[in-house]
Scaffold this motif. Structure first.
Motif, PDB file in Angstrom:
ATOM      1  N   GLU A 125       0.883  -1.200   0.053  1.00 52.22           N
ATOM      2  CA  GLU A 125       0.170  -0.047  -0.008  1.00 52.22           C
ATOM      3  C   GLU A 125       0.949   1.303   0.030  1.00 52.22           C
ATOM      4  O   GLU A 125       0.420   2.267   0.557  1.00 52.22           O
ATOM      5  CB  GLU A 125      -1.018   0.067   1.281  1.00 52.22           C
ATOM      6  CG  GLU A 125      -2.133  -1.136   1.282  1.00 52.22           C
ATOM      7  CD  GLU A 125      -2.904  -1.073   2.092  1.00 52.22           C
ATOM      8  OE1 GLU A 125      -2.882  -0.343   3.074  1.00 52.22           O
ATOM      9  OE2 GLU A 125      -3.897  -2.046   2.171  1.00 52.22           O
ATOM     10  N   GLN A 126       1.988   1.195  -0.787  1.00 53.23           N
ATOM     11  CA  GLN A 126       2.554   2.510  -1.131  1.00 53.23           C
ATOM     12  C   GLN A 126       2.958   2.811  -2.441  1.00 53.23           C
ATOM     13  O   GLN A 126       2.474   1.682  -3.248  1.00 53.23           O
ATOM     14  CB  GLN A 126       4.106   2.220  -0.697  1.00 53.23           C
ATOM     15  CG  GLN A 126       4.344   2.066   0.879  1.00 53.23           C
ATOM     16  CD  GLN A 126       5.549   1.842   1.351  1.00 53.23           C
ATOM     17  OE1 GLN A 126       6.502   1.644   0.417  1.00 53.23           O
ATOM     18  NE2 GLN A 126       5.914   2.073   2.570  1.00 53.23           N
ATOM     19  N   ALA A 127       2.950   4.025  -3.005  1.00 54.93           N
ATOM     20  CA  ALA A 127       2.825   4.525  -4.271  1.00 54.93           C
ATOM     21  C   ALA A 127       4.133   5.173  -4.732  1.00 54.93           C
ATOM     22  O   ALA A 127       4.829   5.584  -3.925  1.00 54.93           O
ATOM     23  CB  ALA A 127       1.754   5.766  -4.526  1.00 54.93           C
ATOM     24  N   VAL A 128       4.247   5.329  -5.944  1.00 56.70           N
ATOM     25  CA  VAL A 128       5.503   6.219  -6.336  1.00 56.70           C
ATOM     26  C   VAL A 128       5.362   6.621  -7.858  1.00 56.70           C
ATOM     27  O   VAL A 128       4.318   6.447  -8.571  1.00 56.70           O
ATOM     28  CB  VAL A 128       6.766   4.810  -6.527  1.00 56.70           C
ATOM     29  CG1 VAL A 128       6.213   3.986  -7.809  1.00 56.70           C
ATOM     30  CG2 VAL A 128       8.025   5.461  -7.009  1.00 56.70           C
ATOM     31  N   LEU A 129       5.808   7.872  -7.668  1.00 57.26           N
ATOM     32  CA  LEU A 129       5.768   8.729  -8.932  1.00 57.26           C
ATOM     33  C   LEU A 129       6.495   8.465 -10.094  1.00 57.26           C
ATOM     34  O   LEU A 129       7.625   7.997  -9.852  1.00 57.26           O
ATOM     35  CB  LEU A 129       5.710  10.178  -8.641  1.00 57.26           C
ATOM     36  CG  LEU A 129       4.772  10.900  -7.575  1.00 57.26           C
ATOM     37  CD1 LEU A 129       5.234  12.258  -7.115  1.00 57.26           C
ATOM     38  CD2 LEU A 129       3.571  10.726  -8.069  1.00 57.26           C
TER      39      LEU A 129
END
Length: 280
Positions: A236-240
């Protein structure tokens, strides 16, 4: 709310980032906090990535009407994509009610003044992952399930990348201004996504990884084809992903991820591929 502004980076500058700086600029670690809104405003195509987790109260999208928008309400000049990665949710957009289950997606068009989120069961709260992009026109809101998605099955178990790509907010399914979103599910035994790697200078992208087991991780690869970097990520982590960067990953187990894009066009196939052997 928890709000952060992220500036755009030049690829020549990003070559000199150490691990801590790379994570600070591109990784989004904390997206879900009970009864709170977490939001990152990126200056890559003015894309917004966030998480809304209603537990014991209803939550209004306008709580995230941050000062940088200079708008009367959040969707005055924006469109919104939502996918539920938690318990069942009820979302109301200017009186229109949508029930959103696990892995179901909702598009809300520009101009909706009141968007309200609540969980069906506070003990199993919804986790609403959201992407938002500027919009020039109003389109109808629409719920999309996996059964209604435009589906691609790619890769193979032998290549460790057998996966199903559920294209859900895409122009063959939902009319949008520039926002596109979908969900890629890796089959058991497969760990690689988005291979061969590619860039698309016409669009930026964001990835959100979930269904990552508690004792496992995903290694996300980014950067120019000949100057790649990696970021270790948890569930549940995001990255640009800037338009100049590849966006691919390998996990220590299979997992699922949500991709979202915005930019110049809506052509999903507009990708500049690189040979796997050209990656450095």
């Amino acid at each position: 709310m928890n709000y952060e502004l992220r500036y755009a980076s030049h690829p020549e500058d990003a070559k000199h980032y150490d691990t801590a700086r790379l994570r600070k600029e591109f990784l989004i670690e904390d997206l879900f906090k009970a009864d709170d809104i977490c939001m990152v405003y990126s200056l890559y195509d003015r894309y917004m990535v966030g998480g809304i987790m209603p537990a014991w109260r209803e939550m209004n999208l306008n709580e995230a009407n941050v000062s940088d928008l200079k708008a009367e309400y959040f969707l005055q000049r924006r469109e919104l994509g939502i996918i539920n990665v938690g318990g069942d949710a009820i979302i109301t957009a200017d009186g229109e009610k949508f029930e959103l289950g696990y892995k179901e997606m909702l598009y809300i068009g520009r101009g909706k003044k009141e968007v309200v989120f609540k969980s069906v069961d506070a003990h199993k709260p919804a986790k609403l992952y959201i992407n938002s992009a500027p919009a020039h026109k109003e389109y109808p809101s629409k719920k999309v399930t996996k059964n209604e998605a435009d589906v691609l099955v790619l890769g193979s178990l032998e290549g460790s990348n057998h996966r199903q790509i559920n294209r859900m907010i895409i122009n063959s399914v939902v009319e949008t201004c520039q926002l596109q979103m979908g969900m890629t599910e890796l089959k058991p035994g497969s760990v690689w996504n988005t291979m061969p790697a590619h860039v698309h200078n016409r669009r930026m992208e964001a990835y959100f990884y979930f269904e990552v087991p508690a004792d496992q991780s995903v290694c996300h690869f980014m950067g120019p084809v000949d100057e790649t970097r990696h970021i270790w990520m948890q569930n549940e982590q995001a990255v640009l992903s800037p338009s100049w960067s590849i966006h691919a990953a390998a996990g220590t187990s299979n997992y699922t991820f949500i991709w979202g894009m915005a930019g110049e066009n809506l052509d999903y196939g507009d990708q500049d591929f690189s040979k796997i052997t050209d990656l450095k």
